[in-house]
Design a protein around this motif. Structure first.
Motif: not given
Length: 847
Positions: A140-154
Motif C-alpha cells: 500500500f502506498a500514498l503521498s501526503l500533501e506535506s511532500g512525504v511518500d509513504v509505502e508499506m508492506t507486512a
C-alpha cells in the motif's frame, strides 16, 4: 520513490512463474494477483482494510484517516490521514477497530524545534494526494500533501513502512499511543533508546464490538542513511528530547490524553527512513523478536516479494476462463476471494489468555456474517486454514466455556442471533475436514450451546433455553433468570436456534448419536411455532396480497404483533433493529426477510407460504419491492432459494440484478460493509455458479459468469470444473457472464438434472458441463431435482404451477423502484434494460 505498477506487476509475474510447477486447474494458468484490487470497498461504507497484509496475517500495515467510515483504517473518500498503523480489521461495522500505535511523519518542525510539530491526532491530520494511492496484495502506498511518500508492506507480526522525504528535510517521525476509536485505557507506556531510537511499549484498549479489554505491545525500529539526530516523548501538544520514558493515563475527559514518542534523523541522502514495527499480545520483547526474525534486514523488496509469494500460493487453486470476459469481471471475482482471507486473523502463539498447542484465530467478526458463505467458500478453497479455525474455536470453548459467536482482539464479541459457531463446525464436519480436529470435542462444544445457558448470553451461547426447551420457541418479553442478554429478537433467535439444532443433528447422526440426532431434528422444527397463518402485510396501506408470516408470541402462548415490514429496507419509521434493549423481534432485518430463513426444511416452509408458485411470488416481491437489502447477509440465500421451488433459472436471473450493480470493482463498489469478507465470498461464489446452503453439503447451481471455472481441491489434488458448452453463443462480453439459462447438464459425462451438487463435486474433481438456451427450461425443476430438506417427502411438496408468455427474466412487469437506498435507482435501471424473453414452453407440473 514509490514502486510503479509496472514493478509490482513484474513481482507478481515472477511469483506466478515460480509456482508454475504447483498443481493448478485445467483452465489456462495466469497470474491472478493482477486482478486483485484491495481498494474495492474502501469508500461508501465498505470499511475494508485496503493496506498490506499476508493471508490471515496479524500485522496489517495501513494508512488511517479521520473519516466517519474508518473502521478499516483508510477510507478512500478524501478524508485526511492521521497516521500509519500496524493492526486492523476489515469490513466491520461497529466502532473503528484496532489502528494501534500509529506513526506519523513530518518533513520538519517549525523553526527546527520539536515543539514546532503538531502531535495530537485530531490536529495533525493531513490530506493525501488522491492520485497517489496504490494498493495490491502485500503493498500500500500514498503521498501526503506535506511532500512525504509513504509505502508499506507486512510480514506475519511485523509491518515495514518506507517514508521518502523531500530534499533538505529535517524529518521527525512520531509514534502515538492511541488507536482508531480512541479507546486507550490507563497506563500506556513507551520507552525510547537514546542510542538506537528503538521504541518499545504497551497500551490497553477496548474491543470495537464486544466486552472486556486487551493489551497490545509494540517494538519500533528505524533505519536510515541519515544518522539519528535525537529522540524523546510528547504529552498532549508539548515534546521534549530530555525525556525518553513515559507512562500516561487516559485522563479524566472522554478523549484519551495524547502521548507517545518521536525520533529525528539528519536529512538522509536518499530521502528514505524505514520504520519496522513488530506487534505482540504477549510482551514488548516478543514484539521485538517477531520484528527481528521476520524483517531482520529492513529489506523492503524482499518482504514485499514474500507477501506476493504467499498470496500467489493461496490463490493457486482456482482459475476461471478469461475468454470473452471483461477485466472488470475478473477483478470483481478475484478481489472478492482475496477479501475472504484478510479476516479472520491467525494469532497462533499470540494468545496470553491460556496456554495451548492448538492454533488460535481471532477477528471472527462476526460468525453471524461469515457462516453463510465465507467459511463455506474457504472450506472449498483453503480447507487447511478452516481446519485450524475450527480447532481454534473448539479450543476457545475448552478454555472459556463457550463457542464464540463473535470475537476480536482477544475479547468476546456480542452475539447477534443464534450460536452460529455451531453452523461453522458442522459445515466443516459434513464436508469431511479432519486435519487434527477432535470431533468428539467439537460435538461436546455445539451440544453445550444447545443445552446450557451461559450467564452472559449477550456474548456467547444462547439465551432463553428454558423457554426454548419447554415452549419450543423464544417468547417476546421472555422471563429468563438463568442468564442475561438483550431481551429482543425473539423471532430471529427462534429461527436461528432452529437451524443451529438442525446442524447439531447432522453432526450427531454422523457420530452415530441417533437419539441426540432425533432430539435436535425435532427441536429444529420449532420455527413452525411462530408462524401465524392469518397474518397479513401492508405497504403504505395497500395489502401486499400475501397471508401468513412469523409473529412474536408471549410466554402464555398468545400472539404479539410486529409489522412484517418493520426493519426492512423500506421501513422509514425509525425502528430500532439491532442489539438495543428496545429493539424489535428481528435482528437487522424484517419478518419479510426472515420468513425465508428455514434453510434446513424448505420442503416444509414452501407449503406454509402457499406452495411453490406463491413462494416464488413472495421471493420476487421481497427483491422487487426492495424489502431486502443485499448489503446484509440474511439476504444472501434468498437470491438462490428459487431452487427449492423448482425455478433455478430465476436464481440465475436474480444474481444478475445484483452483480455488478450492487457489487462492482470500485472503491464505492460494495452495498455495505464487507463484514470481514462475507460480501467478498458472496460475489465469488455467485460468480462461480455454485452457492452454498451453509452447514449442509449443498451447492445450488446457477450459470457462472465465466466459460469455465476450475478448482483444485487442496485436500485431494483433484480438479473440479464447471463448463458452459455453448458459451460463445450466449456471452456478449458483459458484466454478468452469459445471458442464457441452463437447458441441460452432464456430470462426469452423464445426464444430470439436479439443480445442486454436494461437496464431493470438489473433492472428487467432478466435471459439470451445462448447455444454455435463451429461455427458462425444465432443467432442475422436477421434485427429484430439488435440494434436500429435513421433511423431504412427496407429500411435503405440493401444488402445481404453470408459466409461459412474454415476461422479463424474473417474471415481473417492469416498473420503477423507489426506496431510501441510493443504489435502488440503478437496480431499477438494470432490471429495465433486460430484454424481455419468452419464459419457455407452457407446461403443468404437479408436485
Amino acid at each position: 520513490m514509490m514502486l510503479s505498477q509496472h514493478v509490482i506487476l513484474s513481482l507478481f509475474l515472477a511469483s506466478s512463474r515460480a509456482l508454475a510447477g504447483t498443481a493448478v486447474s485445467s483452465v489456462e494458468d495466469y497470474d491472478v494477483l493482477q486482478y486483485i484490487d484491495p481498494l474495492i470497498g474502501s469508500a461508501n461504507g465498505g470499511n475494508v482494510f485496503p493496506g498490506a497484509s499476508l493471508p490471515y496475517g496479524m500485522a496489517k500495515a495501513g494508512a488511517d484517516t479521520n473519516s466517519d467510515s474508518n473502521q478499516g483504517g483508510f477510507a478512500y473518500d478524501g478524508s485526511n490521514v492521521t497516521g500509519f498503523s500496524s493492526m486492523h480489521d476489515s469490513g466491520t461495522g461497529g466502532s473503528p477497530s484496532l489502528g494501534n500505535f500509529p506513526l506519523f511523519p513530518y518533513v520538519q518542525c517549525k523553526d527546527d524545534d520539536v515543539n514546532g510539530c503538531v502531535y495530537p491526532k485530531k490536529s495533525r491530520a493531513t490530506p493525501y494526494t488522491p492520485g497517489s494511492v496504490q494498493a495490491s496484495p502485500g503493498y500500500f502506498a500514498l503521498s501526503l500533501e506535506s511532500g512525504v511518500d509513504v509505502e508499506m508492506t507486512a510480514a506475519q507480526h511485523t509491518s515495514l513502512f518506507r517514508f521518502t522525504f523531500p530534499e533538505e528535510s529535517k524529518p521527525l517521525i512520531l509514534l502515538d499511543l492511541s488507536d482508531l476509536s480512541d479507546s486507550r485505557q490507563d497506563n500506556a507506556s513507551i520507552s525510547i533508546d537514546k542510542s538506537s531510537g528503538r521504541m518499545t511499549g504497551s497500551g490497553r484498549f477496548l474491543p470495537s464490538f464486544g466486552s472486556g479489554a486487551y493489551t497490545l505491545h509494540f517494538c519500533a525500529d528505524f533505519q536510515s542513511s541519515g544518522s539519528l539526530r535525537d529522540s524523546g516523548i510528547f504529552v498532549d501538544a508539548r515534546a521534549s528530547t530530555d525525556v525518553h520514558d513515559l507512562t500516561i493515563s487516559r485522563s479524566i475527559n472522554g478523549y484519551p490524553l495524547p502521548g507517545g514518542g518521536f525520533v529525528r534523523h539528519e536529512a538522509p541522502p536518499d530521502g528514505i527512513i524505514q520504520a519496522r514495527v513488530g506487534v505482540s499480545f504477549i510482551s514488548p520483547e516478543q514484539a521485538c523478536s517477531h520484528a527481528e526474525a521476520e524483517i531482520g534486514d529492513f529489506d523492503f523488496a524482499s518482504t514485499l516479494q514474500d507477501a506476493i509469494d504467499q498470496w500467489t500460493e493461496k490463490m493457486q487453486p482456482i482459475r476461471v476462463s478469461r475468454n470473452g470476459v471483461k477485466e472488470s469481471v475478473l477483478t470483481n471475482f478475484y478481489s472478492g476471494i482475496y477479501r475472504t482471507m484478510i479476516n479472520p486473523q491467525n494469532y497462533t502463539g499470540e494468545n496470553p489468555l491460556w496456554k495451548s498447542s492448538e492454533p488460535y484465530f481471532d477477528s471472527f467478526y462476526c460468525l453471524w456474517d461469515s457462516f453463510r458463505s465465507q467459511i463455506p467458500f474457504l472450506t472449498i478453497f483453503d480447507p487447511s486454514s478452516v481446519a485450524q479455525m475450527v480447532r481454534s474455536l473448539i479450543d476457545t470453548q475448552r478454555h472459556l466455556g463457550w463457542l464464540p459467536d463473535c470475537r476480536m482482539s482477544l475479547c468476546k464479541g456480542f452475539t447477534q442471533g443464534g450460536s452460529n459457531a455451531d453452523n461453522i463446525l458442522v459445515d466443516a464436519y459434513v464436508k469431511g475436514l479432519n486435519d487434527g480436529i477432535n470431533w468428539d470435542a467439537g460435538y461436546a462444544a455445539v451440544q453445550k450451546d444447545a443445552e446450557n445457558e451461559p450467564y452472559d448470553w449477550s456474548n456467547e451461547g444462547r439465551g432463553g433455553l428454558q423457554s426454548w426447551k419447554s415452549l419450543h420457541y423464544i417468547p417476546v418479553e421472555d422471563f429468563d433468570y438463568m442468564g442475561f442478554g438483550t431481551m429482543t429478537r425473539s423471532i430471529s433467535r427462534t429461527l436461528e436456534y432452529s437451524y443451529n439444532d438442525f446442524a447439531i443433528a447432522l453432526m450427531a447422526r454422523g457420530l452415530n448419536k441417533t437419539s441426540d440426532a432425533e432430539k435436535y431434528e425435532k427441536r429444529s422444527e420449532s420455527w413452525k411455532n411462530l408462524f401465524k397463518q392469518d397474518q397479513t402485510s401492508f405497504i403504505n396501506g395497500k395489502d401486499t396480497g400475501f397471508t401468513g408470516f412469523f409473529q412474536p408470541k408471549y410466554l402464555n402462548q398468545t400472539w404479539g404483533n410486529q409489522d412484517p415490514l418493520e426493519c426492512s429496507n423500506i421501513d422509514n419509521s425509525g425502528s430500532i433493529c439491532s442489539l438495543q434493549n428496545n429493539a424489535v423481534e428481528t435482528f437487522e432485518s424484517s419478518i419479510w426477510e426472515y420468513q425465508f430463513f428455514v434453510p434446513h426444511d424448505m420442503a416444509a416452509l414452501i407449503p406454509m407460504l402457499g406452495g411453490p408458485a406463491s413462494f416464488v411470488k413472495r421471493l420476487d416481491y421481497l427483491h422487487d419491492q426492495n424489502i431486502t437489502y443485499i448489503g446484509n447477509e440474511p439476504a444472501f440465500l434468498t437470491v438462490f432459494q428459487y431452487h427449492y421451488a423448482g425455478r433455478p433459472a430465476k436464481s440465475t436471473a436474480r444474481v444478475r440484478t445484483y452483480i455488478p450493480d450492487f457489487f462492482s470493482p470500485t472503491p464505492a463498489g460494495l452495498p455495505g460493509n464487507d463484514d470481514s469478507g462475507a460480501m467478498g465470498s458472496f460475489v465469488a461464489m455467485s460468480m462461480m455458479g455454485l452457492f452454498p446452503n451453509p452447514g449442509q453439503s449443498v451447492y445450488l447451481i446457477t450459470v457462472p459468469f465465466f466459460e469455465s471455472v476450475s478448482i483444485v481441491s487442496p485436500l485431494t489434488g483433484n480438479t473440479a470444473t464447471v463448463r458452459v458448452a455453448n458459451w460463445s453463443k450466449f456471452n456478449s462480453l458483459n458484466d454478468t457472464g452469459s445471458t442464457g439459462f441452463i437447458q441441460s447438464a452432464t456430470l462426469d459425462g452423464q445426464p444430470y438434472t439436479r439443480n445442486w451438487v454436494d461437496h464431493d463435486f470438489f473433492t472428487e474433481g467432478q466435471d459439470l458441463v451445462i448447455t444454455l438456451g435463451r429461455n427458462e427450461s425444465a432443467w432442475g425443476t422436477g421434485p427429484q431435482d430439488l435440494p434436500p430438506s429435513l421433511s423431504d417427502s412427496t407429500t411435503s411438496r405440493v401444488m402445481g404451477r404453470s408459466f409461459g408468455g412474454v415476461v422479463d427474466e424474473l417474471d415481473r412487469p417492469e416498473r420503477p423502484l423507489t426506496s431510501r437506498r441510493g443504489n435502488n435507482a440503478r437496480h431499477a435501471m438494470h432490471l429495465n434494460h433486460r430484454a424481455k424473453i419468452v419464459s419457455g414452453p407452457y407446461w403443468q407440473k404437479g408436485w
